[in-house]
Design a protein around this motif. Structure first.
Motif, PDB file in Angstrom:
ATOM      1  N   ALA A  88       0.830  -1.205   0.000  1.00  0.00           N
ATOM      2  CA  ALA A  88       0.000   0.000   0.000  1.00  0.00           C
ATOM      3  C   ALA A  88       0.863   1.254   0.000  1.00  0.00           C
ATOM      4  O   ALA A  88       0.571   2.223  -0.712  1.00  0.00           O
ATOM      5  N   LEU A  89       1.933   1.240   0.785  1.00  0.00           N
ATOM      6  CA  LEU A  89       2.820   2.401   0.820  1.00  0.00           C
ATOM      7  C   LEU A  89       3.520   2.593  -0.521  1.00  0.00           C
ATOM      8  O   LEU A  89       3.697   3.720  -0.994  1.00  0.00           O
ATOM      9  N   TYR A  90       3.907   1.503  -1.150  1.00  0.00           N
ATOM     10  CA  TYR A  90       4.550   1.601  -2.456  1.00  0.00           C
ATOM     11  C   TYR A  90       3.578   2.104  -3.509  1.00  0.00           C
ATOM     12  O   TYR A  90       3.961   2.828  -4.438  1.00  0.00           O
ATOM     13  N   ILE A  92       1.379   4.314  -3.317  1.00  0.00           N
ATOM     14  CA  ILE A  92       1.218   5.767  -3.301  1.00  0.00           C
ATOM     15  C   ILE A  92       2.085   6.398  -4.390  1.00  0.00           C
ATOM     16  O   ILE A  92       1.689   7.369  -5.031  1.00  0.00           O
ATOM     17  N   ARG A  93       3.252   5.840  -4.619  1.00  0.00           N
ATOM     18  CA  ARG A  93       4.168   6.400  -5.601  1.00  0.00           C
ATOM     19  C   ARG A  93       3.637   6.239  -7.026  1.00  0.00           C
ATOM     20  O   ARG A  93       4.049   6.970  -7.927  1.00  0.00           O
ATOM     21  N   ARG A  94       2.733   5.267  -7.220  1.00  0.00           N
ATOM     22  CA  ARG A  94       2.255   4.988  -8.570  1.00  0.00           C
ATOM     23  C   ARG A  94       0.916   5.645  -8.874  1.00  0.00           C
ATOM     24  O   ARG A  94       0.343   5.422  -9.931  1.00  0.00           O
ATOM     25  N   ARG A  95       0.407   6.446  -7.932  1.00  0.00           N
ATOM     26  CA  ARG A  95      -0.867   7.097  -8.196  1.00  0.00           C
ATOM     27  C   ARG A  95      -0.704   8.175  -9.260  1.00  0.00           C
ATOM     28  O   ARG A  95       0.307   8.871  -9.293  1.00  0.00           O
ATOM     29  N   PRO A  96      -1.723   8.351 -10.145  1.00  0.00           N
ATOM     30  CA  PRO A  96      -1.593   9.313 -11.234  1.00  0.00           C
ATOM     31  C   PRO A  96      -1.520  10.742 -10.739  1.00  0.00           C
ATOM     32  O   PRO A  96      -1.990  11.066  -9.643  1.00  0.00           O
ATOM     33  N   ALA A  97      -0.917  11.593 -11.568  1.00  0.00           N
ATOM     34  CA  ALA A  97      -0.804  13.010 -11.217  1.00  0.00           C
ATOM     35  C   ALA A  97      -2.165  13.662 -11.216  1.00  0.00           C
ATOM     36  O   ALA A  97      -3.088  13.251 -11.907  1.00  0.00           O
ATOM     37  N   GLN A  98      -2.288  14.743 -10.455  1.00  0.00           N
ATOM     38  CA  GLN A  98      -3.556  15.459 -10.318  1.00  0.00           C
ATOM     39  C   GLN A  98      -3.578  16.635 -11.290  1.00  0.00           C
ATOM     40  O   GLN A  98      -2.623  17.389 -11.399  1.00  0.00           O
ATOM     41  N   ASP A  99      -4.681  16.777 -12.035  1.00  0.00           N
ATOM     42  CA  ASP A  99      -4.793  17.915 -12.941  1.00  0.00           C
ATOM     43  C   ASP A  99      -5.433  19.092 -12.224  1.00  0.00           C
ATOM     44  O   ASP A  99      -5.710  19.042 -11.040  1.00  0.00           O
ATOM     45  N   GLY A 100      -5.708  20.114 -12.922  1.00  0.00           N
ATOM     46  CA  GLY A 100      -6.224  21.327 -12.295  1.00  0.00           C
ATOM     47  C   GLY A 100      -7.590  21.174 -11.689  1.00  0.00           C
ATOM     48  O   GLY A 100      -7.984  21.925 -10.810  1.00  0.00           O
ATOM     49  N   SER A 101      -8.360  20.211 -12.138  1.00  0.00           N
ATOM     50  CA  SER A 101      -9.717  20.029 -11.615  1.00  0.00           C
ATOM     51  C   SER A 101      -9.761  19.129 -10.402  1.00  0.00           C
ATOM     52  O   SER A 101     -10.819  18.868  -9.846  1.00  0.00           O
TER      53      SER A 101
END
Length: 219
Positions: A88-90, A92-101
């Motif tokens: 689960a901790l690992y 976190i690193r693979r979550r997609p980037a957040q856009d402006g919305s």
């Protein structure tokens, strides 16, 4: 009215609903999808079915009275929970980037990707193993079930009833948790919120796993 059965229902409901590794795994997988959350919930109920069946058969008593075997189960369960926490901790690193919305780039806001059948099986297996490898459960069921068998009644039918009641309560509680998380999914799946929940789940599971692996024999 069976007062002992009512009392046991209350105790068992509190026991099932008590937050722990099971709860954390169900919430974490429900964040991925409703199907994964429900699969984990049914897996947890399957693990409880194993423990109650062992208690009814008397095998839990054998496990508790054999320290080496009990410690082996404790280490195995702790190692698996520790693995889930580190995963689960690992993640976190693979979550997609957040856009402006506030939504992951390229991902729909409230239509999470459906898990493949392999993902369903993985979530089901995680729920089952997290519960089935819990070393505290044999002691708990072995000490709890006999307390609610009235004097003069055959123990086997009564114990079977109590064991079935625990499984039924799990089949109500954990799917309800999964559905609630899915219901709140639009908010919970926002990148920042999801990362916080993933991190909290990872820390909780890692801490539990370390406590089981490094701690004294649970008796």
């Amino acid at each position: 009215m069976d007062a002992q059965l009512i009392a046991f229902t209350g105790v068992a409901a509190g026991m099932v609903a008590l937050p722990g590794a099971d709860f954390t795994v169900v919430v974490r997988n429900a964040l991925a999808s409703r199907t994964a959350g429900l699969a984990s919930a049914f897996g947890v109920a399957g693990g409880l079915l194993v423990h109650t069946a062992l208690a009814v058969a008397g095998l839990a008593a054998v496990l508790v009275t054999m320290p080496v075997l009990f410690r082996a189960v404790q280490l195995l369960g702790g190692a698996y929970v520790l693995y889930l926490g580190l995963s689960a901790l690992y993640a976190i690193r693979r979550r997609p980037a957040q856009d402006g919305s506030g939504t992951p780039s390229g991902a729909p806001e409230d239509e999470p990707e459906r898990p493949a059948p392999r993902e369903f099986g993985r979530a089901l297996r995680q729920g089952f193993l997290t519960n089935a490898l819990n070393p505290k459960a044999p002691v708990l069921f072995l000490s709890l079930l006999p307390q609610f068998v009235p004097d003069g009644q055959p123990p086997l039918p009564r114990t079977l009833l109590l064991a079935a009641l625990v499984v039924v309560l799990a089949l109500i509680w954990f799917p309800a948790v999964a559905l609630l998380v899915d219901r709140l999914g639009r908010w919970l799946r926002r990148p920042r919120t999801a990362r916080a929940i993933e991190g909290g789940s990872g820390v909780a599971l890692t801490g539990t796993g370390l406590a089981l692996v490094t701690g004294p024999l649970l008796r």
